[in-house]
Design an enzyme around this catalytic site. Structure first.
Site, PDB file in Angstrom:
ATOM      1  N   CYS A 225       0.845  -1.209   0.000  1.00 30.73           N
ATOM      2  CA  CYS A 225       0.000   0.000   0.000  1.00 30.73           C
ATOM      3  C   CYS A 225       0.876   1.254   0.000  1.00 30.73           C
ATOM      4  O   CYS A 225       1.615   1.479  -0.941  1.00 30.73           O
ATOM      5  CB  CYS A 225      -0.981  -0.037   1.170  1.00 30.73           C
ATOM      6  SG  CYS A 225      -2.317   1.176   1.034  1.00 30.73           S
TER       7      CYS A 225
ATOM      8  N   HIS B  10      -3.815  -5.037   0.951  1.00 34.49           N
ATOM      9  CA  HIS B  10      -3.190  -5.471   2.203  1.00 34.49           C
ATOM     10  C   HIS B  10      -3.248  -6.994   2.285  1.00 34.49           C
ATOM     11  O   HIS B  10      -4.270  -7.540   2.684  1.00 34.49           O
ATOM     12  CB  HIS B  10      -3.917  -4.847   3.398  1.00 34.49           C
ATOM     13  CG  HIS B  10      -3.672  -3.382   3.530  1.00 34.49           C
ATOM     14  ND1 HIS B  10      -2.657  -2.868   4.307  1.00 34.49           N
ATOM     15  CD2 HIS B  10      -4.260  -2.319   2.945  1.00 34.49           C
ATOM     16  CE1 HIS B  10      -2.652  -1.545   4.210  1.00 34.49           C
ATOM     17  NE2 HIS B  10      -3.621  -1.186   3.388  1.00 34.49           N
TER      18      HIS B  10
ATOM     19  N   GLU C 277      -2.034  -9.032   4.341  1.00 37.82           N
ATOM     20  CA  GLU C 277      -2.233  -9.535   5.705  1.00 37.82           C
ATOM     21  C   GLU C 277      -3.681  -9.397   6.148  1.00 37.82           C
ATOM     22  O   GLU C 277      -4.067  -9.916   7.186  1.00 37.82           O
ATOM     23  CB  GLU C 277      -1.292  -8.814   6.667  1.00 37.82           C
ATOM     24  CG  GLU C 277      -1.698  -7.397   7.078  1.00 37.82           C
ATOM     25  CD  GLU C 277      -1.372  -6.323   6.041  1.00 37.82           C
ATOM     26  OE1 GLU C 277      -1.075  -6.668   4.882  1.00 37.82           O
ATOM     27  OE2 GLU C 277      -1.430  -5.126   6.398  1.00 37.82           O
TER      28      GLU C 277
END
Lengths: 250, 262
Positions: free
Chosen positions: A100, A204, A206
């Site tokens: 990001c 993202h 994660e």
């Protein structure tokens, strides 16, 4: 400037792969790194959070995470010496992952801030225009671009939904940098970019469920050797998955 | 194409979920972390924790819940309730929250929104707006858990919050909350027309059609609060329904994330 926190290995190193790859996550003090740390730990990596370069530290990979605002991140990266650590890692062939904002910082400039980016790749980061809503927030599809020169570790990896939360996206000067795209309204923006051993994602991983975790796992396991395999692809199949022929070296 | 989101909301008091518990097979039915994981496995796109704890000791418990959640949840989560300052938010971000939600403190000091956005990026800042349909007509903003009226008309406050740096608005219709009569579609229409940031609909959902209706008038996401928790609707069933209605939703990659929850 202390530059002794050097990467352990380069692309041509013959050193054996450690059982647990050590991953440095650059911490520029702008919020949540716990999820990212937990994701890598779940995948068996040894995570090292660095808010400044640490003398003598050896590591296998480096992550520039995506939290905070652009100028804040730039100022922190500059003032702490982390910028030089990232540059050194890139130069030494250490696999680097920008997430990001951490990816956006790798370009030359951003409309979000006044500070210059790292300038690793030619291009700029621009704000969404003429889209339904800004920020682009939520789950959207990451689709691999047919015919791009992606590394072997991404071969055959399916398209899928990833979690996005951003108002800006990169506009590369070199289209070869774009590995995957995502559509938002009339805009088709790069969601995975890269060259050699440096890869950047706008989403993202994660926070992108099982698909995102699988992406990180691939990066941990396969991204070690920055081999670029020209793909003999036929494009995106009806299922949205990339249709890739067999690869040597994978 | 950007998918519309289904977001279960869990009310948390002193570290435990206080209502809406419906997973009776769980060992610790009141554990917010366990519930959040279950919702993730069912296909929830995000989770919101609304902290209703009044005491200081209870807040410490919440921080521990946030830390544990960040360890195991692989979808984003928002934490709201009682955040009055950047310092309050910072504790939650450091504990692992992806976003914070501010309500009363933002109305009292709109500058708080800007301060949070400057530091953490606007995508991390949700402004929750509690709105009541007044007896004489008109939508008025309330604070203090919906108890205290403010001078703000809903659209005006929504625009101000967006201008100050909000990344999303969580719009709750107080007069519909808990009724199961459906979201206030007129309110949602008014808000989505005047802001360009995403809007999350909240308050009143009782049936799958209500989710559809809110998304069709322009909401980007729907909050699934207590009434829907208690109902016999599972998240993936609701998504299946919305998909059938032609609304873009996210399907999970691979087998349902059992692997994450072994």
């Amino acid at each position: 400037m202390d530059m002794s926190a050097v990467p352990a290995t380069g692309p041509h190193s013959q050193a054996a792969r450690p059982k647990r790859p050590s991953v440095v996550i650059v911490d520029y003090q702008a919020g949540n790194l716990r999820s990212l740390t937990a994701a890598f730990t779940t995948l068996g990596a040894h995570v090292i959070l660095l808010d400044r370069p640490k003398p003598g530290l050896r590591f296998d990979r480096l992550v520039v995470p995506g939290v905070g605002a652009f100028d804040w991140a730039c100022q922190r990266l500059n003032s702490t010496g982390l910028k030089e650590l990232i540059q050194r890692s890139v130069a030494d062939g250490v696999p680097v992952l920008g997430i990001c904002l951490g990816m956006q910082w790798l370009w030359e400039t951003s409309e979000e801030g006044r500070e210059p980016g790292l300038g690793l790749w030619p291009g700029r980061v621009i704000r969404f225009r003429n889209v339904p809503r800004v920020p682009h927030m939520g789950w959207n599809q990451v689709e691999w671009v047919a015919g791009t020169r992606r590394p072997a570790w991404l071969a055959g990896f399916p398209s899928g939904y990833a979690y996005f939360a951003h108002s800006y996206y990169p506009e590369p000067a070199d289209p070869d940098l774009v590995w995957a795209v995502t559509e938002y309204g009339p805009v088709r923006f790069p969601s995975v970019v890269g060259r050699d051993h440096v890869v950047g994602v706008q989403f993202h991983p994660e926070k992108s469920g099982a698909w995102g975790l699988a992406f990180l796992q691939r990066w941990l396991e396969e991204g070690r050797a920055p081999c670029i395999t020209p793909e003999t692809m036929t494009g995106i199949s009806a299922t949205g998955e990339v249709d890739v022929r067999s690869h040597s070296g994978h | 194409m950007l998918a519309r989101r289904l977001i279960p909301c869990l009310d948390v008091d002193r570290g435990a979920v206080v209502k809406g518990v419906r997973f009776h097979d769980l060992q610790q039915a009141g554990d917010p972390v366990e519930l959040a994981r279950r919702y993730e496995a069912e296909g929830a796109d995000e989770v919101v924790f609304l902290d209703i704890t009044a005491t200081t000791e209870g807040r410490a418990t919440l921080v521990r819940v946030v830390e544990r959640t960040a360890e195991v949840l692989r979808i984003p989560f928002t934490v709201g309730g009682g955040i009055r300052s950047v310092a309050d938010a910072d504790v939650l971000f450091r504990a692992g929250a992806d976003k914070v939600s501010v309500n009363t403190a933002a109305v009292e000091n709109p500058r708080l929104i800007a301060d949070l956005a400057e530091r953490y990026g606007r995508q991390a800042v949700v402004v929750a707006i509690d709105v009541n349909l007044e007896p004489g007509g008109g939508y008025r903003v309330y604070t203090h858990a919906g108890k205290r009226p403010t001078p703000w008309e809903a659209r005006a406050w929504a625009q101000t919050a967006a201008r100050m740096g909000a990344g999303e608005l969580l719009v709750t219709a107080i007069h519909r909350d808990g009724t199961g009569l459906g979201y206030d579609l007129d309110l949602l229409k008014q808000i989505v027309e005047v802001v360009e940031i995403p809007v999350i609909a909240s308050g009143g959902a009782g049936r799958p059609e209500h989710l559809r209706d809110a998304l069709l008038v322009g909401a980007d996401a729907v909050l699934l609060a207590s009434r829907l928790h208690r109902a016999q609707f599972r998240v993936w069933e609701l998504k299946q329904y919305l998909n059938h209605c032609g609304i873009p939703i996210r399907w999970m990659y691979g087998p349902v994330s059992e692997a994450l929850h072994d």
